[in-house]
Design an enzyme around this catalytic site. Structure first.
Site, PDB file in Angstrom:
ATOM      1  N   GLU A  50       0.387  -1.114  -0.027  1.00  0.00           N
ATOM      2  CA  GLU A  50      -0.212   0.283  -0.277  1.00  0.00           C
ATOM      3  C   GLU A  50       0.510   1.185   0.248  1.00  0.00           C
ATOM      4  OE1 GLU A  50      -2.696  -0.527   3.141  1.00  0.00           O
ATOM      5  OE2 GLU A  50      -3.832  -1.742   1.992  1.00  0.00           O
ATOM      6  N   CYS A  59      -1.778  -4.989  -5.740  1.00  0.00           N
ATOM      7  CA  CYS A  59      -2.438  -5.470  -5.307  1.00  0.00           C
ATOM      8  C   CYS A  59      -1.442  -7.220  -4.915  1.00  0.00           C
ATOM      9  CB  CYS A  59      -3.549  -6.410  -5.744  1.00  0.00           C
ATOM     10  SG  CYS A  59      -5.328  -5.967  -5.408  1.00  0.00           S
ATOM     11  N   GLU A  61      -1.562 -10.070  -6.206  1.00  0.00           N
ATOM     12  CA  GLU A  61      -1.735 -11.133  -6.937  1.00  0.00           C
ATOM     13  C   GLU A  61      -0.933 -10.106  -8.019  1.00  0.00           C
ATOM     14  OE1 GLU A  61      -3.883 -10.023  -5.162  1.00  0.00           O
ATOM     15  OE2 GLU A  61      -5.106 -11.557  -5.881  1.00  0.00           O
ATOM     16  N   CYS A  92      -9.524  -9.280  -6.205  1.00  0.00           N
ATOM     17  CA  CYS A  92     -10.312  -8.662  -6.466  1.00  0.00           C
ATOM     18  C   CYS A  92     -10.281  -8.130  -8.449  1.00  0.00           C
ATOM     19  CB  CYS A  92     -10.078  -6.885  -6.771  1.00  0.00           C
ATOM     20  SG  CYS A  92      -8.287  -6.659  -7.375  1.00  0.00           S
TER      21      CYS A  92
HETATM   22  N1  THU Z   1      -5.643  -6.809  -1.722  1.00  0.00           N
HETATM   23  C1  THU Z   1      -5.139  -7.713  -2.481  1.00  0.00           C
HETATM   24  O1  THU Z   1      -4.354  -7.763  -2.519  1.00  0.00           O
HETATM   25  N2  THU Z   1      -5.553  -8.379  -3.354  1.00  0.00           N
HETATM   26  C2  THU Z   1      -6.726  -8.629  -3.490  1.00  0.00           C
HETATM   27  O2  THU Z   1      -7.362  -9.375  -4.547  1.00  0.00           O
HETATM   28  C3  THU Z   1      -7.959  -7.922  -2.775  1.00  0.00           C
HETATM   29  C4  THU Z   1      -7.593  -6.882  -1.830  1.00  0.00           C
HETATM   30  C5  THU Z   1      -5.443  -5.714  -1.301  1.00  0.00           C
HETATM   31  C6  THU Z   1      -5.410  -4.611  -1.655  1.00  0.00           C
HETATM   32  C7  THU Z   1      -5.928  -3.553  -0.079  1.00  0.00           C
HETATM   33  O3  THU Z   1      -3.906  -3.454  -0.367  1.00  0.00           O
HETATM   34  C8  THU Z   1      -5.937  -4.331   0.628  1.00  0.00           C
HETATM   35  O4  THU Z   1      -6.179  -5.819   0.049  1.00  0.00           O
HETATM   36  C9  THU Z   1      -6.947  -3.583   0.878  1.00  0.00           C
HETATM   37  O5  THU Z   1      -8.160  -3.794  -0.545  1.00  0.00           O
END
Ligand code: THU
Length: 145
Positions: A50, A59, A61, A92
């Site tokens: 983040e 993310c 992935e 996501c």
């Molecule tokens: N997040 C992921 O890393 N992968 C996903 O597929 C869903 C969301 C992370 C993004 C963000 O840092 C945190 O989860 C909250 O949304």
């Protein structure tokens, strides 16, 4: 290809959980790790990273896919995602599209939360039916020509 044994699934989960421990998630406090089995057999991992400027965050992935590509693998044969919540963490929408770029339709997607016993198995095809793909793009540009 999609016939992962319990041992292989466990290896993917462990790799995803280890990556999750490295997550940089001070804003959402939701840690995610992803582990990809590439066609070479190697496991490539990533975690969410983040940023104070929220939309710049990435993310897990996306990180795992970048690691896979940089290592020379181009095909995902299985992927595991491990979130830090009680429920299995689903990829996501944007990450489903990222995964589709490198995956076979029937490749398994294993979604985990905190508890490795409580997993959800899906496939890329069912998570993102009728995706936009290079194949479709090529078909569209042929039509223009
Ligand atoms: N997040 C992921 O890393 N992968 C996903 O597929 C869903 C969301 C992370 C993004 C963000 O840092 C945190 O989860 C909250 O949304």
């Amino acid at each position: 290809m999609s016939n992962e044994t319990d041992r292989e699934i466990e290896a993917l989960f462990r790799a995803a959980a280890a990556a999750r421990a490295q997550a940089h998630a001070p804003y959402s406090r939701f840690r995610v790790g992803a582990a990809i089995r590439g066609e070479s057999g190697h496991i490539h991992v990533g975690c969410n990273v983040e940023n104070a400027a929220y939309p710049v965050g990435t993310c897990a992935e996306a990180g795992a896919i970048a690691a896979m590509v940089a290592a020379g693998d181009r095909r995902i044969t299985a992927i595991a995602v491990a979130g830090s919540g009680p429920d299995p963490c689903m990829p996501c929408g944007a990450c489903r599209q990222r995964i589709v770029e490198f995956v076979a339709d029937d490749a398994p997607v294993y979604c985990f939360g905190n508890d490795s016993d409580d997993s959800y198995r899906s496939t890329v095809k069912s998570l993102l039916p009728s995706p936009f793909s290079l194949h479709r793009q090529a078909a569209a540009s042929n039509e223009v020509d």
